[in-house]
Each structure stands twice: as structure tokens, then as C-alpha cells.
Design an enzyme around this catalytic site. Structure first.
Site, short mmCIF file in Angstrom:
data_model
loop_
_atom_site.label_atom_id
_atom_site.label_comp_id
_atom_site.label_asym_id
_atom_site.label_seq_id
_atom_site.Cartn_x
_atom_site.Cartn_y
_atom_site.Cartn_z
N LYS A 199 1.20 -2.06 3.16
CA LYS A 199 1.68 -0.75 2.67
C LYS A 199 1.77 -0.75 1.14
O LYS A 199 1.43 0.25 0.49
CB LYS A 199 3.05 -0.42 3.27
CG LYS A 199 3.01 -0.01 4.73
CD LYS A 199 4.39 0.45 5.19
CE LYS A 199 4.37 0.97 6.61
NZ LYS A 199 5.69 1.49 7.05
N ARG A 217 -0.17 1.61 -1.66
CA ARG A 217 0.49 2.30 -2.78
C ARG A 217 -0.29 2.07 -4.07
O ARG A 217 -0.54 3.00 -4.85
CB ARG A 217 1.92 1.80 -2.96
CG ARG A 217 2.92 2.25 -1.91
CD ARG A 217 4.32 1.78 -2.31
NE ARG A 217 5.34 2.21 -1.36
CZ ARG A 217 6.65 2.11 -1.57
NH1 ARG A 217 7.08 1.55 -2.70
NH2 ARG A 217 7.53 2.52 -0.68
#
Length: 249
Positions: free
Chosen positions: A72, A76
Site C-alpha cells: 500500500k 502511495r
């Protein structure tokens, strides 16, 4: 659009201003295809990747949970490198997943126990539990709010910052009964994480991060990177953990 068909994604994304991803754990890496499609379409004013949990840039989680958080975090960085306008929603724990089991979420209980409960470590680590519909409400408020542009939106309403002991005590008060408590040490929990099979090793790792290491409350929200939802949107009448437990009485 199809997550694995870039052409269909681009075609779909050209019709919208905002993209909110809510893909599940196994599809998290595939969001790179959404990023590529947004870059190609060139018309998206805000992208919300599938986060809705811990702040993966400020986590103290261990493996195997950490590996998924790292993915994750990498997404980003890809969003930022592509200069795509974004908001990351850090929604903490879903009440519907954690609260019915009094934080023993691996048991997947539909209603809280009335006889016994396992307490992790001291049970005093502060976590955050939010009703799913409130997460939706705050997310939709943030869609076109300039205050959330290129920021992390933390859903940390004060009444929902509680420990496992707090959750159990609230339930005991409602049913007028004291539960039999078994304390699971951090060492025992770590051993379970190593021995249990996927996907439960991820879930037990999440329990360790959230309840033992206070992953959700181990840092201060700085205005340079984040904003808090209940402060931005006081008009949203969120459901407290206490009120959520009323559903089971």
C-alpha cells in the site's frame, strides 16, 4: 471497467471526476492499473486508493501483515510520482469486523460473547473502531474538499478511541454480567502468528499491531500530512462504539 483491462478502465475513468477504490486485500497490487489509467485519462481531480485501515507510512506492524502494508505504501509513492491528486483515508478498524467479537475478530462472531473473552496483552492499548457507514460518510465529505487534497484523512472520532478493555467493559455493563477473561501474552500471540495459516496469520498480525502495539494511535496527526475527519465534519453524527454495541442487546 475491468481492473485488469486498461482500455476499459481508461474508458470508464474518462466519465468521472473522482475515483474511489475499494478493492479487497488480494487486489491491492492491481491498483497500479488504476494509476496508469488515471494518468492516461488525464481528467481525474481526486483518487482515493483502497486504504481504509492503518496508516501504512507510520505502522509498527510485523510480518506477514507488514508486507501488505508495504505494498500500500508503494502504491502511495506511485500515486505521488504520477502527480495524481489524492486523499488517503485511514479509517482504522471497521466496527462490524472487530466489535461483535469484542476484538477477537478472527472468530468472526456475529454477536458479542456472553460468557468468556480473550484479552490481548494488557488489553489497554488504544485502538479506533468506526462504523462502516460513518467511514463512507466521511469519505464522501472529503471528495471535493480542498482541505483533504493531497492529505491523509484520519477518521479518529474521540468516542471511538478505546482499548479492548474499554469495549469489553461497555458490553459487560449492557448485559449486566462479568465475562471470564483469558489473557493472551504478546509472546503467545506472536507464536500463533508464526504457526497459523493464511489468511488468519494476517488477521492475527493485525490484532497484534492494533491492540498490542497501538498502531493506530502511536503517532500524532501533523497538519503537514493529515487532517482529522470528525474535526473537519462535525455535522456527521458518527456512531460511537457504545452505540454500536446497542445493536446486540
Amino acid at each position: 471497467g475491468n481492473l485488469n483491462d486498461k482500455e476499459s478502465l481508461v474508458k470508464a475513468i474518462k466519465h468521472v471526476d473522482v475515483v474511489i477504490s475499494a478493492v479487497g486485500r488480494l487486489q491491492i497490487p492491481d491498483q497500479i492499473n488504476i494509476i496508469d489509467a488515471i494518468k492516461e485519462s488525464g481528467n481525474v481531480k481526486r483518487f482515493f486508493p483502497s486504504e481504509f485501515g492503518n496508516d501504512v507510512d507510520r505502522t509498527v506492524a510485523i510480518e506477514p501483515t507488514l508486507s501488505e502494508f508495504i505494498v500500500k505504501a508503494q502504491l502511495r509513492r506511485a500515486i505521488e510520482a504520477a502527480k495524481i491528486p489524492y486523499t488517503y483515508v485511514v479509517a482504522a478498524c471497521f466496527s462490524g469486523f472487530f466489535v461483535p467479537s469484542l476484538c477477537e475478530c478472527h472468530l468472526q462472531l456475529k454477536t458479542p460473547p456472553t460468557d468468556k473473552v480473550s484479552i490481548y496483552d494488557s488489553g489497554n492499548g488504544k485502538a479506533i473502531f468506526n462504523a462502516e457507514e460513518d467511514i463512507v460518510a466521511y469519505t464522501m465529505k472529503a471528495v471535493d474538499d480542498p482541505r483533504t487534497l493531497n492529505k491523509t484523512l484520519y477518521i479518529h472520532p474521540p468516542k471511538n478511541i478505546v482499548s479492548q478493555n474499554d469495549v469489553v467493559a461497555l458490553w459487560e455493563k449492557k448485559i449486566g454480567k462479568t465475562l471470564d477473561k483469558t489473557y493472551v501474552s504478546e509472546e503467545e500471540l506472536l507464536k500463533t502468528i508464526q504457526e497459523i495459516q493464511p489468511p488468519m496469520n494476517f488477521v492475527m498480525g493485525l490484532i497484534h499491531a492494533v491492540l498490542v502495539k497501538s498502531d493506530l494511535t502511536s503517532f500524532t496527526i501533523d497538519p503537514s500530512f493529515g487532517v482529522e475527519a470528525s474535526e473537519l465534519y462535525p455535522e456527521v453524527k458518527y456512531t460511537s462504539v457504545d452505540e454500536f454495541l446497542d445493536r446486540f442487546v
